[in-house]
Write an enzyme that holds these catalytic residues in place. Structure first.
Site, PDB file in Angstrom:
ATOM      1  CG  ASP A 106      -0.166  -0.304   2.527  1.00 23.67           C
ATOM      2  OD1 ASP A 106       1.051  -0.068   2.588  1.00 23.67           O
ATOM      3  OD2 ASP A 106      -0.811  -0.789   3.466  1.00 23.67           O
ATOM      4  CD  GLU A 156       0.343  -6.940   3.425  1.00 20.54           C
ATOM      5  OE1 GLU A 156       0.870  -7.533   4.379  1.00 20.54           O
ATOM      6  OE2 GLU A 156       0.597  -5.750   3.140  1.00 20.54           O
ATOM      7  CD  GLU A 172       0.752   4.255   4.508  1.00 12.95           C
ATOM      8  OE1 GLU A 172       1.969   4.484   4.600  1.00 12.95           O
ATOM      9  OE2 GLU A 172      -0.122   4.978   5.057  1.00 12.95           O
ATOM     10  CG  HIS A 222       6.788   4.019  10.976  1.00 16.75           C
ATOM     11  ND1 HIS A 222       6.660   2.754  11.512  1.00 16.75           N
ATOM     12  CD2 HIS A 222       6.211   3.971   9.758  1.00 16.75           C
ATOM     13  CE1 HIS A 222       6.029   1.980  10.646  1.00 16.75           C
ATOM     14  NE2 HIS A 222       5.744   2.693   9.569  1.00 16.75           N
ATOM     15  NE  ARG A 239       3.690  10.231   5.106  1.00 14.87           N
ATOM     16  CZ  ARG A 239       4.028   9.170   4.393  1.00 14.87           C
ATOM     17  NH1 ARG A 239       3.342   8.041   4.535  1.00 14.87           N
ATOM     18  NH2 ARG A 239       5.038   9.219   3.547  1.00 14.87           N
ATOM     19  CG  HIS A 287      10.858   5.830  10.766  1.00 16.37           C
ATOM     20  ND1 HIS A 287      10.956   6.904   9.914  1.00 16.37           N
ATOM     21  CD2 HIS A 287      10.438   4.787   9.999  1.00 16.37           C
ATOM     22  CE1 HIS A 287      10.609   6.527   8.688  1.00 16.37           C
ATOM     23  NE2 HIS A 287      10.285   5.251   8.709  1.00 16.37           N
TER      24      HIS A 287
END
Length: 373
Positions: free
Chosen positions: A99, A121, A135, A216, A218, A248
């Site tokens: 994604d 996936e 995503e 990590h 967003r 990260h």
């Protein structure tokens, strides 16, 4: 003479590389295919770690990563540059996984050329287009036109069917991340030096239960990341635990974690780990705190409970099976649920022994067979 089916596998980030290298290996060994690899290098350094350990040399490296690039700039460059590769290679099928922006751009570039897309996936859905962001929309976009949907679980398959995807194009294959984890743990067993870099921390924290951590996302930047850091600081005040946190590279993560957690005796803020060392971290951890997607699949394969620091998950199978629990970013909730697993042996045992719903390590072989049809 029977012509080989040319398969172009496109990926750009560390998680994609981890989940696709078993399939790339399988395609390279399979006499039915001419396997080609294109990387966007959406994540440069972390991608290269996986390529090196897995022995994959891309035929095309677009090297698209630039400091502070925006999503629209990355999308535009990926679309154009992957398109050039497609025009050169003229593959029979394009494989993408998951994604990321690379996935969406690569799939659209293939669609513009009427090249069938295999989506590995496929079918993960959180139900919220902003969690995870971007995503959720990336994978939904690919799901509207992929020719082959390789769903990791029945839940993912059912999500695609609810969206009126042609059932004949949807196949439950298991998740290639389990194939990858089996591969890397076998390598470490044969060559322990591959993951020896954590030995110093293992000695430093001997006698303590280790909480492995990643963060990590967003959507957690800002207030959410501050709350997560606060929770970790409170947990680290216990004498019987230690936190190992590969931080990260994103400054939205690093600045917060360094401000709140640097210098604490029971917290190790370390550089991002290569894949063997991350597998080792999973192995030595008592439990995992994460907002990552892949960890929700990997940790249960090693019997490690996962507390997911997100409001939603596109992997509800883990929650339903009991291997994972959603705790969001509220500091009190994170602390309470972690303390419960630390102090209640029955609660811990129930999660540690729950069945991992994400596969048996044979997903790459199944996908190869589907690509050959």
């Amino acid at each position: 003479m029977v012509s080989l089916r040319k398969i172009l596998t496109v990926f750009g980030t560390r998680p994609e590389a981890i989940k696709l290298f078993p399939l790339v290996h399988a395609l390279e060994r399979d006499p039915r295919f001419d396997s080609r690899v294109c990387v966007s290098a959406q994540h440069r350094g972390m991608l290269d770690q996986v390529l090196e350990i897995t022995g994959i040399t891309p035929h095309h490296d677009l090297d698209l990563m630039t400091p502070g690039q925006t999503l629209d700039a990355l999308t535009a460059r990926a679309l154009v540059e992957i398109g050039k590769v497609l025009d050169e290679e003229k593959p029979d099928q394009v494989v993408v996984q998951g994604d990321t922006t690379t996935v969406m751009a690569g799939a659209i570039a293939a669609y513009y050329r009427q090249i069938p897309v295999c989506h590995v996936e496929a079918g993960l859905r959180s139900g919220d287009i902003y969690h995870p962001w971007p995503e959720e929309v990336n994978r939904r976009t690919v799901g509207t036109f992929a020719a082959l949907h390789c769903a990791p679980t029945e839940t993912a398959r059912d999500a695609l069917l609810r969206e009126n995807v042609d059932p004949s194009t949807v196949h439950v294959t298991g998740n290639t991340v389990i194939d990858a984890l089996h591969w890397v743990t076998d390598r470490i067993e044969r060559d322990p030096g591959l993951a020896a870099g954590l030995a110093g921390l293992e000695r430093r924290f001997a006698g303590k239960r280790i909480i492995g951590m990643t963060s990590h996302r967003r959507e957690n930047f800002g207030e959410g990341m501050q709350k997560i850091a606060n929770a970790v600081k409170r947990l680290a005040s216990r004498d019987d635990v230690a936190v190992i946190f590969p931080v990260h590279l994103n400054p939205n993560v690093r600045a917060v974690m360094n401000e709140q957690l640097a210098g604490l005796d029971n917290v190790a803020l370390i550089e991002p780990l290569d894949y063997p060392h991350f597998a080792r971290l999973l192995d030595i951890s008592h439990l995992m705190l994460t907002d990552s997607g892949g960890v929700q699949e990997e940790a249960p394969a090693l019997g490690k409970p996962v507390l997911v620091m997100r409001e939603t998950t596109e992997r509800p199978e883990g929650v339903e099976a009991g291997t994972a629990r959603l705790v969001g970013t509220d500091a009190d909730t994170i602390v309470r649920e972690t303390q419960r697993l630390l102090d209640d042996q029955d609660a811990y045992g129930a999660m540690a022994r729950a069945h991992n719903p994400f596969g048996d390590g044979q997903a790459a072989k199944r996908i190869c067979d589907l690509l050959a049809i």
